[in-house]
Design an enzyme around this catalytic site. Structure first.
Site, PDB file in Angstrom:
ATOM      1  N   ASP A  14      -1.061   6.497   6.671  1.00 66.17           N
ATOM      2  CA  ASP A  14      -2.200   5.662   6.270  1.00 66.17           C
ATOM      3  C   ASP A  14      -2.443   4.659   7.395  1.00 66.17           C
ATOM      4  O   ASP A  14      -1.647   3.752   7.616  1.00 66.17           O
ATOM      5  CB  ASP A  14      -1.845   4.937   4.956  1.00 66.17           C
ATOM      6  CG  ASP A  14      -2.941   3.978   4.505  1.00 66.17           C
ATOM      7  OD1 ASP A  14      -3.943   3.832   5.215  1.00 66.17           O
ATOM      8  OD2 ASP A  14      -2.776   3.374   3.421  1.00 66.17           O
ATOM      9  N   TRP A  46       0.807  -1.221   0.000  1.00 64.64           N
ATOM     10  CA  TRP A  46       0.000   0.000   0.000  1.00 64.64           C
ATOM     11  C   TRP A  46       0.840   1.271   0.000  1.00 64.64           C
ATOM     12  O   TRP A  46       0.504   2.259  -0.661  1.00 64.64           O
ATOM     13  CB  TRP A  46      -0.996  -0.006   1.168  1.00 64.64           C
ATOM     14  CG  TRP A  46      -2.063  -1.028   0.935  1.00 64.64           C
ATOM     15  CD1 TRP A  46      -2.222  -2.214   1.593  1.00 64.64           C
ATOM     16  CD2 TRP A  46      -3.081  -0.996  -0.078  1.00 64.64           C
ATOM     17  NE1 TRP A  46      -3.281  -2.909   1.062  1.00 64.64           N
ATOM     18  CE2 TRP A  46      -3.826  -2.193   0.040  1.00 64.64           C
ATOM     19  CE3 TRP A  46      -3.445  -0.086  -1.072  1.00 64.64           C
ATOM     20  CZ2 TRP A  46      -4.902  -2.496  -0.793  1.00 64.64           C
ATOM     21  CZ3 TRP A  46      -4.527  -0.380  -1.903  1.00 64.64           C
ATOM     22  CH2 TRP A  46      -5.238  -1.564  -1.761  1.00 64.64           C
ATOM     23  N   LYS A  60     -12.814  -1.385   7.350  1.00 66.15           N
ATOM     24  CA  LYS A  60     -12.064  -2.356   8.161  1.00 66.15           C
ATOM     25  C   LYS A  60     -12.446  -2.241   9.647  1.00 66.15           C
ATOM     26  O   LYS A  60     -12.937  -3.193  10.216  1.00 66.15           O
ATOM     27  CB  LYS A  60     -10.568  -2.138   7.970  1.00 66.15           C
ATOM     28  CG  LYS A  60     -10.161  -2.364   6.492  1.00 66.15           C
ATOM     29  CD  LYS A  60      -8.775  -1.922   6.221  1.00 66.15           C
ATOM     30  CE  LYS A  60      -8.470  -1.803   4.751  1.00 66.15           C
ATOM     31  NZ  LYS A  60      -8.515  -3.070   4.024  1.00 66.15           N
TER      32      LYS A  60
HETATM   33  C1  LIG Z   1      -3.402   0.048   4.258  1.00 64.04           C
HETATM   34  C2  LIG Z   1      -4.349   0.299   3.127  1.00 64.04           C
HETATM   35  N1  LIG Z   1      -4.287   1.471   2.483  1.00 64.04           N
HETATM   36  C3  LIG Z   1      -5.109   1.756   1.458  1.00 64.04           C
HETATM   37  C4  LIG Z   1      -6.065   0.852   1.039  1.00 64.04           C
HETATM   38  C5  LIG Z   1      -6.985   1.208  -0.101  1.00 64.04           C
HETATM   39  O1  LIG Z   1      -8.250   1.450   0.428  1.00 64.04           O
HETATM   40  P1  LIG Z   1      -9.499   1.774  -0.498  1.00 64.04           P
HETATM   41  O2  LIG Z   1      -9.856   0.472  -1.151  1.00 64.04           O
HETATM   42  O3  LIG Z   1     -10.525   2.255   0.457  1.00 64.04           O
HETATM   43  O4  LIG Z   1      -9.083   2.777  -1.485  1.00 64.04           O
HETATM   44  C6  LIG Z   1      -6.175  -0.387   1.686  1.00 64.04           C
HETATM   45  C7  LIG Z   1      -7.180  -1.365   1.248  1.00 64.04           C
HETATM   46  O5  LIG Z   1      -7.265  -2.468   1.692  1.00 64.04           O
HETATM   47  C8  LIG Z   1      -5.294  -0.666   2.754  1.00 64.04           C
HETATM   48  O6  LIG Z   1      -5.355  -1.825   3.396  1.00 64.04           O
END
Ligand SMILES: Cc1ncc(COP(=O)(O)O)c(C=O)c1O
Length: 376
Positions: A178, A108, A202
């Site tokens: 994040d 991520w 989540k």
């Molecule tokens: C740590 C992390 N950041 C970003 C995201 C992306 O999230 P979204 O699908 O809401 O854009 C996720 C998705 O699982 C994630 O686990």
């Protein structure tokens, strides 16, 4: 209408399962919210009833995390992925260097850094890791003297790497984090951050919403080309309602924040998170390498735990498939690892109970007893 299918235990990485009492509560209000004769989905976002929902949600999250007034709380759309673009667009101009430092510790943060390259200079603080099993010592990090900001992901959902302490940076850069997958699972000192963001699906509800906690003095620096919906200044002055917000997702967040408070707040949630992850790591660590966790123990995630099932130290996909089948027979789902990593992964978000985690730990032990002997 409800059918009688027993509820599954969803150990997936998200969308996650919600606490049953929250679902019951939502069900009770489904046809008429607060005696108004409409579902929340059917309410105007300008109505007093919805204003109360979003105001309560903000009040509750401020209380849960002790967020000071110097920070704005925004309920936005576009997911955490949208913030991969919005953050550089809003912050890259903070310093003449127009350079942001990115600590890439998994899937991520890598995605976020790639996206940021479109809007400014990205300095990769550590060399590309072959496998995301560890975080190099901070003394080796290559930081920019006048970075516009420093970005990291507190918990890599796919690789299972969690950074437990907020880095203390010698260059005093603004820290952006994040927290999508470990939000509300541990205590956090918000004042150490410029921005914290997290997707809803989540630990605080359903998809469609990303919560952005941003220090107010940093707002107002967006690049000219920033889409209006991604401009924090516009969203702040419109109470996160520049356009029609995801009303139902905000309503569920409100329910989840309220539930989190009733659990005993962030301290209690952190305690539960420790108990649950200890149950799974104990099953791994006491398995004599039948279950393998490859992450440096100092960076093991309490929330997403990838592991392999191995014979003589070699991962065995047949056994892993069998484990998934056995888990399914016991109503436990979504335990397959991400394709980038393989094997299995347990996600222990706040909606998963200690009892449910105990069931999984028990299955791990029973499965080992049967199959370790068979494999010998
Ligand atoms: C740590 C992390 N950041 C970003 C995201 C992306 O999230 P979204 O699908 O809401 O854009 C996720 C998705 O699982 C994630 O686990």
């Amino acid at each position: 209408m409800c059918d009688n299918t027993p509820r599954k235990i969803n150990f997936g990485p998200g969308p996650a399962q919600l606490p049953i009492e929250v679902l019951h509560n939502v069900q009770k209000e489904f046809f008429s919210f607060d005696n108004c004769g409409s579902n929340v989905m059917e309410l105007s976002h300008r109505s007093p009833a919805f204003s109360k929902i979003i105001d309560d949600a903000e009040k509750d999250i401020r209380e849960l995390l002790s967020i000071p007034d110097t920070y704005a709380v925004l309920f936005l759309q576009g997911g955490a992925t949208g913030q991969f673009s919005a953050i550089p667009m809003n912050l890259i101009n903070l310093k003449p260097s127009q350079t942001a430092d990115y600590l890439v510790t998994g899937y991520w943060s890598e995605k976020a850094a790639k996206e940021a390259e479109k809007y400014g200079k990205v300095n990769y603080v550590i060399p590309k890791q072959e496998k995301y099993h560890d975080v190099p010592e901070q003394t080796t990090w290559n930081l920019t003297d006048d970075a516009s900001y420093f970005y990291y992901c507190a918990n890599e959902t796919i690789h299972g790497v969690e950074i437990h302490d907020v880095p203390v940076l010698p260059n005093k850069a603004q820290i952006v984090c994040d927290m999508s997958s470990n939000f509300l699972t541990r205590q956090v000192d918000v004042t150490k951050f410029a921005i914290i963001f997290a997707s809803g699906q989540k630990n605080f509800g359903c998809s469609g919403i990303v919560l952005v906690i941003v220090r107010k003095d940093l707002i107002g620096n967006a690049m000219k080309s920033t889409p209006v919906n991604f401009d924090f200044k516009v969203q702040l002055s419109n109470n996160s309602m520049y356009n029609t917000p995801p009303t139902f997702s905000i309503y569920i967040s409100n329910k989840m924040f309220d539930w989190s408070k009733r659990q005993g707040g962030i301290k209690a949630l952190e305690k539960q998170s420790k108990i649950k992850s200890d149950l799974i790591y104990s099953a791994i660590d006491q398995s004599n390498r039948f279950y393998l966790s490859e992450i440096n123990p100092s960076y093991r995630s309490r929330v997403n735990i990838p592991f392999r099932i191995a014979i003589n130290g070699v991962p065995d996909e047949k056994l892993e498939k069998l484990f998934l089948e056995e888990a399914l027979r016991l109503n436990m789902i979504e335990l397959k690892g991400h394709r980038a990593v393989g094997g299995l992964r347990v996600s222990l978000y706040n909606g998963i109970t200690i009892e449910e985690t105990e069931k999984l730990a028990q299955l791990m032990r029973t499965f080992q007893t049967i199959h370790c002997v068979e494999a010998a």
